[in-house]
Enzyme design. Sequence first.
Site, short mmCIF file in Angstrom:
data_model
loop_
_atom_site.label_atom_id
_atom_site.label_comp_id
_atom_site.label_asym_id
_atom_site.label_seq_id
_atom_site.Cartn_x
_atom_site.Cartn_y
_atom_site.Cartn_z
N HIS A 87 0.86 -1.10 -0.17
CA HIS A 87 -0.14 0.07 0.07
C HIS A 87 0.99 1.30 -0.06
CE1 HIS A 87 -3.62 -2.52 0.17
NE2 HIS A 87 -3.66 -2.30 1.35
N HIS B 227 -9.47 2.35 0.46
CA HIS B 227 -9.48 1.12 1.28
C HIS B 227 -10.74 1.21 2.25
CE1 HIS B 227 -8.30 -2.14 3.38
NE2 HIS B 227 -7.21 -2.29 2.76
N GLU C 185 -11.97 -3.36 -2.70
CA GLU C 185 -10.87 -2.42 -3.34
C GLU C 185 -10.58 -2.52 -4.68
OE1 GLU C 185 -7.43 -3.07 -0.58
OE2 GLU C 185 -9.07 -4.40 0.47
C1 GAL Z 1 -5.71 -5.25 2.22
C2 GAL Z 1 -4.71 -6.16 1.97
C3 GAL Z 1 -4.52 -7.08 3.27
C4 GAL Z 1 -4.34 -6.22 4.43
C5 GAL Z 1 -5.09 -4.99 4.26
C6 GAL Z 1 -4.77 -3.82 5.46
O1 GAL Z 1 -5.65 -4.36 0.90
O2 GAL Z 1 -5.14 -7.18 0.92
O3 GAL Z 1 -3.80 -7.98 3.30
O4 GAL Z 1 -2.96 -5.77 4.28
O5 GAL Z 1 -5.10 -4.37 3.12
O6 GAL Z 1 -4.73 -4.10 6.51
#
Ligand code: GAL
Length: 344
Positions: free
Chosen positions: A101, A174, A314
């Site tokens: 991210h 997110h 997402e």
């Molecule tokens: C998602 C990801 C998860 C976790 C989450 C944040 O997009 O697929 O594995 O990292 O974000 O906690």
Amino acid sequence: MHMEKKLFGTTPDGQVVEAYTLRAGNLSATVLTLGGILQTLCVDGCDIVAGYDTVEGYLNSDGYMGALIGRYANRIRGGTFTMNNRVFTLNANEKGINHLHGGNVGFDKRIWTAVPAMMQGGEGLVLTLVSPDGEEKYPGTARVRVTYLLSPGCLAIHYEAVADRDTPFNMTNHSYFNLNGYDSGDIYDHTLQLYADRYCEVDADLIPVNIAPVDQTPFDFRRPKRLGDDIASAHPQIVRGSGYDHNYYLNQEESMKWEHYTLYRAAYLSAKKHTMRVYTNLPCIQLYTANFMGGPIPLKGGAPKCNQHAVCLETQFAPDGPNRGESILKAGESWDYTTLFALD
Ligand code: GAL
């Protein structure tokens, strides 16, 4: 034009965080200049996204709640990839191994510049950010603009970016949805439909290793299915994700027009109180059932934060794209994608 704007708080280094509230029909949405976070999304007064009351809540938790994610959403293996015959290594912020991210200080932790925009039948907020050359070790300066548009029955998020050097690029929002209200308990009784025949199997680091048909697996949401039905199944991929934490390739069959864009039906989520339809021109969607949502900092109003009390949808390009030669924004070209959330 008049749009409600409040001081939300300040960051430890003294930057001001503002909160803008958009309204249209029975919807309202609060967006923060910190991370472009969607802090509330209310349908008839019922707040359907999880989040915090304070800046500290957002900065001291790792769930990326409601935030804009970039420069590259989801994971890049080892933080490294080869582009134009050169090896690049980004900050490995996930357990010191992978890039997740956008790195240590991704777009979710930056302060964005916000300008309200009037639109017919609703309200908009234009957020801009300059991501400098070398930020989190990404090549080139990226100029990013994200517009939240709220109109009766619909929240649109429009992403635009340009860069002066080739760079991996992949943005999403997110948000953690619970269509009975973010403080109403688990999401097992939510019904989900995903317009996707294929999903990515992942390795122990949750990085895709293979594309597989959803047919005859717990990942089959081609017909509406309760999220709780298979969320604790013994299927090795469910075990690996501690629930759903997987990327789907959208079929991109049924489309609709939004401005001059063609958006495809991606998902339909329904619960007792509300329903949501997701449309996008992005090719993929991450289904994440908030398997690591728990943690000490409570949610808005002191509500407890528990795993699987929300679901994230997402829209994105597939994770780890740069290691397959994908998801590179070429210098001077524009990245232009939109996701709509239609709410009842
Ligand atoms: C998602 C990801 C998860 C976790 C989450 C944040 O997009 O697929 O594995 O990292 O974000 O906690």
